[in-house]
Design a protein around this motif. Structure first.
Motif, PDB file in Angstrom:
ATOM      1  N   ARG A 163       0.831  -1.197   0.000  1.00 43.65           N
ATOM      2  CA  ARG A 163       0.000   0.000   0.000  1.00 43.65           C
ATOM      3  C   ARG A 163       0.871   1.255   0.000  1.00 43.65           C
ATOM      4  NH1 ARG A 163      -5.180  -1.517  -1.262  1.00 43.65           N
ATOM      5  NH2 ARG A 163      -5.835  -3.310  -0.012  1.00 43.65           N
ATOM      6  N   VAL A 164       0.366   2.301  -0.633  1.00 47.76           N
ATOM      7  CA  VAL A 164       0.999   3.617  -0.560  1.00 47.76           C
ATOM      8  C   VAL A 164       0.153   4.434   0.413  1.00 47.76           C
ATOM      9  CG1 VAL A 164       1.749   5.661  -1.809  1.00 47.76           C
ATOM     10  CG2 VAL A 164       1.825   3.417  -2.917  1.00 47.76           C
ATOM     11  N   VAL A 165       0.741   4.802   1.547  1.00 48.81           N
ATOM     12  CA  VAL A 165      -0.028   5.271   2.696  1.00 48.81           C
ATOM     13  C   VAL A 165       0.111   6.776   2.902  1.00 48.81           C
ATOM     14  CG1 VAL A 165      -0.388   4.994   5.185  1.00 48.81           C
ATOM     15  CG2 VAL A 165       0.313   3.028   3.795  1.00 48.81           C
ATOM     16  N   ALA A 166      -1.046   7.431   3.074  1.00 47.44           N
ATOM     17  CA  ALA A 166      -1.075   8.813   3.547  1.00 47.44           C
ATOM     18  C   ALA A 166      -1.542   8.792   4.996  1.00 47.44           C
ATOM     19  CB  ALA A 166      -2.023   9.656   2.712  1.00 47.44           C
ATOM     20  N   MET A 167      -1.021   9.698   5.807  1.00 47.54           N
ATOM     21  CA  MET A 167      -1.379   9.776   7.219  1.00 47.54           C
ATOM     22  C   MET A 167      -1.801  11.197   7.535  1.00 47.54           C
ATOM     23  SD  MET A 167      -1.477   8.456  10.349  1.00 47.54           S
ATOM     24  CE  MET A 167      -1.645   9.176  11.993  1.00 47.54           C
ATOM     25  N   ALA A 184       3.651  12.045  15.116  1.00 43.96           N
ATOM     26  CA  ALA A 184       4.819  12.555  14.394  1.00 43.96           C
ATOM     27  C   ALA A 184       5.590  11.452  13.688  1.00 43.96           C
ATOM     28  CB  ALA A 184       5.738  13.317  15.351  1.00 43.96           C
ATOM     29  N   ALA A 185       5.838  10.333  14.392  1.00 45.60           N
ATOM     30  CA  ALA A 185       6.598   9.244  13.779  1.00 45.60           C
ATOM     31  C   ALA A 185       5.830   8.643  12.608  1.00 45.60           C
ATOM     32  CB  ALA A 185       6.903   8.163  14.816  1.00 45.60           C
ATOM     33  N   ALA A 186       4.511   8.468  12.758  1.00 41.24           N
ATOM     34  CA  ALA A 186       3.703   7.902  11.675  1.00 41.24           C
ATOM     35  C   ALA A 186       3.648   8.855  10.489  1.00 41.24           C
ATOM     36  CB  ALA A 186       2.291   7.594  12.175  1.00 41.24           C
ATOM     37  N   LEU A 187       3.565  10.161  10.750  1.00 41.86           N
ATOM     38  CA  LEU A 187       3.559  11.147   9.665  1.00 41.86           C
ATOM     39  C   LEU A 187       4.869  11.101   8.882  1.00 41.86           C
ATOM     40  CD1 LEU A 187       1.934  14.160  11.534  1.00 41.86           C
ATOM     41  CD2 LEU A 187       0.984  13.032   9.531  1.00 41.86           C
ATOM     42  N   ALA A 188       5.985  10.936   9.605  1.00 45.50           N
ATOM     43  CA  ALA A 188       7.286  10.865   8.935  1.00 45.50           C
ATOM     44  C   ALA A 188       7.457   9.559   8.179  1.00 45.50           C
ATOM     45  CB  ALA A 188       8.409  11.027   9.964  1.00 45.50           C
ATOM     46  N   GLN A 189       6.913   8.456   8.730  1.00 45.66           N
ATOM     47  CA  GLN A 189       7.049   7.152   8.087  1.00 45.66           C
ATOM     48  C   GLN A 189       6.162   7.018   6.862  1.00 45.66           C
ATOM     49  OE1 GLN A 189       9.080   4.523   8.722  1.00 45.66           O
ATOM     50  NE2 GLN A 189       8.182   3.509   6.947  1.00 45.66           N
ATOM     51  N   ALA A 190       5.011   7.674   6.867  1.00 47.62           N
ATOM     52  CA  ALA A 190       4.049   7.536   5.772  1.00 47.62           C
ATOM     53  C   ALA A 190       4.638   8.056   4.467  1.00 47.62           C
ATOM     54  CB  ALA A 190       2.766   8.287   6.106  1.00 47.62           C
ATOM     55  N   ASP A 191       4.131   7.513   3.370  1.00 46.45           N
ATOM     56  CA  ASP A 191       4.558   8.008   2.055  1.00 46.45           C
ATOM     57  C   ASP A 191       4.148   9.467   1.864  1.00 46.45           C
ATOM     58  OD1 ASP A 191       5.551   5.414   0.787  1.00 46.45           O
ATOM     59  OD2 ASP A 191       3.551   4.838   1.447  1.00 46.45           O
ATOM     60  N   LEU A 192       3.025   9.848   2.483  1.00 46.89           N
ATOM     61  CA  LEU A 192       2.558  11.229   2.431  1.00 46.89           C
ATOM     62  C   LEU A 192       1.987  11.581   3.797  1.00 46.89           C
ATOM     63  CD1 LEU A 192       1.968  13.756   0.633  1.00 46.89           C
ATOM     64  CD2 LEU A 192      -0.324  12.816   0.300  1.00 46.89           C
ATOM     65  N   GLY A 193       2.585  12.565   4.472  1.00 45.87           N
ATOM     66  CA  GLY A 193       2.109  12.977   5.788  1.00 45.87           C
ATOM     67  C   GLY A 193       1.367  14.293   5.702  1.00 45.87           C
ATOM     68  N   LEU A 194       0.126  14.317   6.203  1.00 44.87           N
ATOM     69  CA  LEU A 194      -0.683  15.531   6.219  1.00 44.87           C
ATOM     70  C   LEU A 194      -0.937  15.906   7.675  1.00 44.87           C
ATOM     71  CD1 LEU A 194      -1.937  13.527   3.751  1.00 44.87           C
ATOM     72  CD2 LEU A 194      -3.109  15.651   3.249  1.00 44.87           C
ATOM     73  N   ALA A 195      -0.364  17.028   8.108  1.00 44.61           N
ATOM     74  CA  ALA A 195      -0.465  17.454   9.504  1.00 44.61           C
ATOM     75  C   ALA A 195      -1.489  18.564   9.638  1.00 44.61           C
ATOM     76  CB  ALA A 195       0.894  17.941  10.008  1.00 44.61           C
ATOM     77  N   ALA A 206       4.055  17.415  15.027  1.00 47.12           N
ATOM     78  CA  ALA A 206       3.269  16.803  13.949  1.00 47.12           C
ATOM     79  C   ALA A 206       3.379  17.623  12.674  1.00 47.12           C
ATOM     80  CB  ALA A 206       1.809  16.673  14.382  1.00 47.12           C
ATOM     81  N   ILE A 207       3.297  18.946  12.801  1.00 48.37           N
ATOM     82  CA  ILE A 207       3.351  19.815  11.626  1.00 48.37           C
ATOM     83  C   ILE A 207       4.681  19.679  10.906  1.00 48.37           C
ATOM     84  CG2 ILE A 207       3.402  22.241  10.902  1.00 48.37           C
ATOM     85  CD1 ILE A 207       1.355  22.782  13.143  1.00 48.37           C
ATOM     86  N   GLU A 208       5.785  19.644  11.673  1.00 51.57           N
ATOM     87  CA  GLU A 208       7.100  19.584  11.056  1.00 51.57           C
ATOM     88  C   GLU A 208       7.379  18.206  10.469  1.00 51.57           C
ATOM     89  OE1 GLU A 208       8.759  22.033  10.371  1.00 51.57           O
ATOM     90  OE2 GLU A 208       8.007  23.589  11.676  1.00 51.57           O
ATOM     91  N   ALA A 209       6.770  17.152  11.018  1.00 51.57           N
ATOM     92  CA  ALA A 209       7.001  15.809  10.491  1.00 51.57           C
ATOM     93  C   ALA A 209       6.186  15.554   9.233  1.00 51.57           C
ATOM     94  CB  ALA A 209       6.659  14.759  11.551  1.00 51.57           C
ATOM     95  N   GLY A 210       5.119  16.317   9.024  1.00 50.14           N
ATOM     96  CA  GLY A 210       4.261  16.100   7.868  1.00 50.14           C
ATOM     97  C   GLY A 210       4.841  16.693   6.596  1.00 50.14           C
ATOM     98  N   ASP A 211       4.349  16.193   5.461  1.00 54.71           N
ATOM     99  CA  ASP A 211       4.756  16.738   4.160  1.00 54.71           C
ATOM    100  C   ASP A 211       3.849  17.889   3.743  1.00 54.71           C
ATOM    101  OD1 ASP A 211       6.803  14.751   3.765  1.00 54.71           O
ATOM    102  OD2 ASP A 211       5.207  13.318   3.378  1.00 54.71           O
ATOM    103  N   LEU A 212       2.589  17.799   4.130  1.00 56.20           N
ATOM    104  CA  LEU A 212       1.605  18.843   3.857  1.00 56.20           C
ATOM    105  C   LEU A 212       1.010  19.286   5.189  1.00 56.20           C
ATOM    106  CD1 LEU A 212      -0.318  17.135   0.904  1.00 56.20           C
ATOM    107  CD2 LEU A 212       1.420  18.890   0.704  1.00 56.20           C
ATOM    108  N   THR A 213       0.798  20.576   5.351  1.00 55.58           N
ATOM    109  CA  THR A 213       0.171  21.092   6.563  1.00 55.58           C
ATOM    110  C   THR A 213      -1.179  21.704   6.205  1.00 55.58           C
ATOM    111  OG1 THR A 213       2.310  21.558   7.586  1.00 55.58           O
ATOM    112  CG2 THR A 213       0.413  22.686   8.493  1.00 55.58           C
ATOM    113  N   LEU A 214      -2.227  21.298   6.938  1.00 57.87           N
ATOM    114  CA  LEU A 214      -3.581  21.798   6.721  1.00 57.87           C
ATOM    115  C   LEU A 214      -3.859  22.853   7.778  1.00 57.87           C
ATOM    116  CD1 LEU A 214      -5.256  18.300   6.191  1.00 57.87           C
ATOM    117  CD2 LEU A 214      -3.952  19.688   4.560  1.00 57.87           C
ATOM    118  N   VAL A 215      -3.680  24.113   7.411  1.00 56.00           N
ATOM    119  CA  VAL A 215      -3.674  25.202   8.380  1.00 56.00           C
ATOM    120  C   VAL A 215      -5.015  25.339   9.091  1.00 56.00           C
ATOM    121  CG1 VAL A 215      -3.392  27.699   8.657  1.00 56.00           C
ATOM    122  CG2 VAL A 215      -1.909  26.436   7.092  1.00 56.00           C
TER     123      VAL A 215
END
Length: 751
Positions: free
Chosen positions: A637-641, A649-660, A668-677
């Motif tokens: 699977r290709v996983v987004a979190m 934070a660890a799951a966001l960094a491990q995921a293929d795509l992290g949305l914080a 959490a925000i810094e570990a994610g790839d995308l931040t939802l303000v």
């Protein structure tokens, strides 16, 4: 870490700090070099500029450092004191701004004939010289380093192209006719096939300065994204307490946290952070662990219970014996999880870097072949040099350099308007392939705040009176559940101050007792009321059981020998969560609810938002969230979190795509790839859509840029494009890339 201690056992691990990398291919080259050493397994991360190396006892760290240096890059051990280097982003920003200011008039004079006053070409030379020699110095330096080690990258082509354009311009000005006062550029894009032109009256300084400036902008944007790589770890560690009140000989002494040792006894007052992991030896309280565990309901603790560092004491005074300190704490272990997840994530190589391995050497070979061909076949050195320069200029990746940063700037700018922050181009590639999206419950699908959901009453009792009495008594408590009851009463128009409370007493971990308007009232766990001799009717007992089955937390209230009612509080689901789940499904994603809460609470939330029962994973500890991501990735699977807590934070960094969620913690925000303000889950669907659209535009830009090169190179080699026409074609290709990227400004959200 010393060299001797690093080699005294097998299977040692070290993170080397790498300097000098300019693109993803540099990281691959270092990784290949290290992995060729017997007994070494290495993974090099371009984004974090680190090499994670596992090595056996036969390998010394000196050998590791020498191996990296032999590849043309710098390396250092984390324990070695080094001077703080100048921030690459600051240096590049200065180069970019100065180059831009000098390049604008050069480009304007070359492209707009009315601006070509007498001597304009010499003024252009004065302005262009610092841009080409100083502004483009990072490209020249990287090209020379790669050349010394027999390698080529896009830096090689950038350096050769800008120097060729500058060198030919200098030749035309000094030895050709381009330096004559009164000379102007014609802007004729039609090639005269009947007359071969030697280009001695043309200068191409606008090409040299424009390419340099455009690519400096792209490199600066890339450095800014890379600079955030270590912020997740810093945000995690910043959660910990700075100092602690240690009990010594019956007196409290406040000391820095690094002086706390295992076995020390320390005090945690209400509202303070627990300094480190330990065991309660005195007192009872409610511990708010939501930042660390994601669980919305505070945990009641007493003597003998474990507490975790960085959690918050929401109730009474606690005395704790430290059991783990420093690197052994749960907080430190979570920090290591984030670091491992970031290091283990494969470096996303841009399409330009992958193709450059073939494209750059091919262009150089073509330019040399063009020069030799014209010399041999036409016996014309001037024409040969002109054609060769045209090949380099038309191949110089101006549009290629704009393809990613311009689309990224437009896409991220539009995203910022919609509450979406995209950290860098490397995160976009995963959005197209994502098929599973893990949704953290607390603070993501739900509000993360306890709210009064229902008021249950025994037969014959008045719900308003029951709630008013409970709220009056709970108003004197700071417990989060008590605050939810008080807030719920206020929302229903009940003022807690109208009921006079006397003889108030807090029963830590159980409830509260007091006299309300002259009546002895008890509010707390149903078990407390039973112990107080307050009977429970069958009807109310059934209602309480049903509320619990629905995932609610029940607080009972009674007086006069009987339970009069019960208040149901729960973490409320956000109004937009159900719509967001539907939008994610429309994108072809499978939503999965992931939470540290129990299965009953998770099932209730899943039903409310439309997530299937089979897609609920409950009771997950912080460390296990990253394991869930890894398990799904192991299944192909290709996983987004999507998450908001430190525990994510660890799951966001491990995921293929992290949305914080931007309403969550810094970690959490810094570990994610995308931040939802905005903290609205619907924005997650819009973020994926915008990312996919931006990626499509980038790929379209790259295809055009390379397509333009493929079409233009044969014409340049055949002598049908003089360097001026090649420069004009390059400018037009750049305009196309910019125009294509600007289409992203029209992106509209569906949420």
């Amino acid at each position: 870490m010393s060299t001797d201690s690093a080699t005294d056992a097998a299977g040692r691990q070290v993170d080397l700090a790498i300097t000098g990398m300019t693109c993803a291919s540099c990281a691959n080259r270092i990784q290949r070099k290290l992995n060729k050493v017997e007994g070494v397994t290495a993974s090099v991360n371009y984004a974090t500029e680190k090499a994670s190396v596992t090595y056996d006892a036969s390998v010394s760290t000196d050998l590791l450092l020498a191996t990296v240096e032999s590849a043309g890059y710098g390396a250092s051990l984390p324990s070695q004191p080094v001077d703080a280097p100048e921030r690459p982003g600051a240096s590049l920003r200065t180069r970019m701004l100065v180059s831009a200011m000098l390049s604008v008039p050069v480009i304007a004079m070359a492209m707009v004939p009315p601006l070509q006053v007498d001597g304009w070409q010499w003024l252009s030379l004065v302005l262009a010289t610092p841009v080409v020699l100083w502004g483009a110095l990072p490209f020249h330096r990287a090209a020379w380093t790669n050349l010394r080690h027999g390698a080529t990258t896009m830096d090689t082509l950038i350096s050769m192209g800008t120097l060729a354009a500058f060198g030919w311009s200098l030749y035309a000005l000094v030895l050709g006719s381009a330096g004559e006062i009164g000379m102007t550029h014609s802007f004729d894009l039609v090639v005269d096939l009947g007359r071969r032109r030697d280009g001695a009256d043309n200068i191409y300084l606008e090409a040299a300065t424009g390419v340099t400036t455009f690519l400096l902008v792209g490199r600066w944007l890339e450095e800014r994204a890379k600079g955030r790589a270590g912020a997740a770890l810093r945000a995690l560690l910043d959660l910990g307490a700075r100092d602690v009140a240690v009990l010594r000989d019956g007196a409290e002494t406040r000391v820095p946290i690094d002086r706390l040792a295992a076995g020390d006894v320390f005090v945690v007052r209400p509202g303070e952070k627990v300094a480190t992991d330990g065991v309660v030896v005195e007192g009872t309280s409610a511990i708010d662990a939501s930042l660390l565990t994601g669980e919305s309901v505070p945990v009641e603790v007493g003597v003998g219970d474990d507490v975790t560092g960085a959690t918050i004491n929401a109730g009474g005074r606690l005395v704790v014996r430290a059991s783990r300190v420093g690197a052994e704490t749960q907080l430190a272990q979570m920090a290591r999880l984030v670091e491992q997840a970031q290091t283990g994530k494969a470096a996303a190589q841009r399409l330009a870097d992958r193709i450059s391995g073939i494209f750059v050497p091919a262009v150089i070979v073509l330019a040399v072949a063009t020069f030799l061909g014209w010399v041999v076949l036409a016996d014309d050195v001037t024409a040969a040099f002109t054609a060769a320069v045209a090949v380099l200029i038309i191949a110089c990746p101006c549009a290629l350099g704009l393809a990613t940063p311009v689309a990224l700037m437009v896409g991220t700018g539009r995203g910022a308007q919609l509450g979406i922050l995209i950290k860098g181009p490397e995160v976009l590639e995963q959005t197209r392939a994502v098929d599973v999206v893990l949704l953290d419950k607390t603070g993501t699908v739900t509000t993360g705040r306890m709210e009064l959901r229902d008021v249950l009453v025994a037969p014959g009792e008045d719900a308003t009176q029951v709630l008013a009495s409970a709220a009056a008594l709970e108003d004197a408590s700071e417990h989060p559940i008590a605050r939810a009851v008080v807030a719920g009463a206020a929302e229903r128009g009940l003022a807690t101050t109208t009921e006079r409370v006397t003889d108030f007493a807090s029963l830590s971990g159980l409830g509260v007792r007091g006299r309300v308007a002259g009546t002895d009232v008890v509010v707390g766990r149903p078990g407390l009321l039973r112990d107080e001799g307050l009977s429970l009717s069958v009807a109310l007992e059934d209602a309480v059981s049903s509320a619990r089955e629905q995932g609610g937390t029940v607080v009972a209230i009674g007086w006069g020998g009987a339970m009069r009612g019960a208040l149901v509080v729960a973490d409320a689901v956000k109004d937009t969560s159900a719509e967001a789940v539907a939008l994610l499904r429309d994108l072809g994603l499978r939503p999965v609810l992931l939470t540290g809460d129990d299965a009953v609470v998770a099932a209730r939330v899943a039903r409310e938002v439309g997530i299937a029962e089979d897609d609920v994973i409950a009771g997950v500890l912080p460390a296990d969230k990253a394991d869930v991501v890894r398990r799904l990735q192991g299944e192909g699977r290709v996983v987004a979190m999507v998450g908001d807590g430190v525990n994510d934070a660890a799951a966001l960094a491990q995921a293929d795509l992290g949305l914080a969620m931007g309403t969550g913690t810094d970690a959490a925000i810094e570990a994610g790839d995308l931040t939802l303000v905005r903290g609205d889950l619907r924005v997650a669907a819009d973020a994926i859509r915008l990312s996919r659209r931006t990626l499509a535009v980038i790929r379209g830009n790259l295809m055009w840029a390379f397509g333009y090169n493929v079409a233009g190179l044969p014409l340049a080699a055949a002598g049908l494009l003089n360097p001026m026409l090649a420069g004009a074609a390059m400018a037009l290709s750049s305009l196309f890339v910019v125009g294509n990227s600007l289409r992203l400004r029209g992106f509209q959200p569906r949420g």
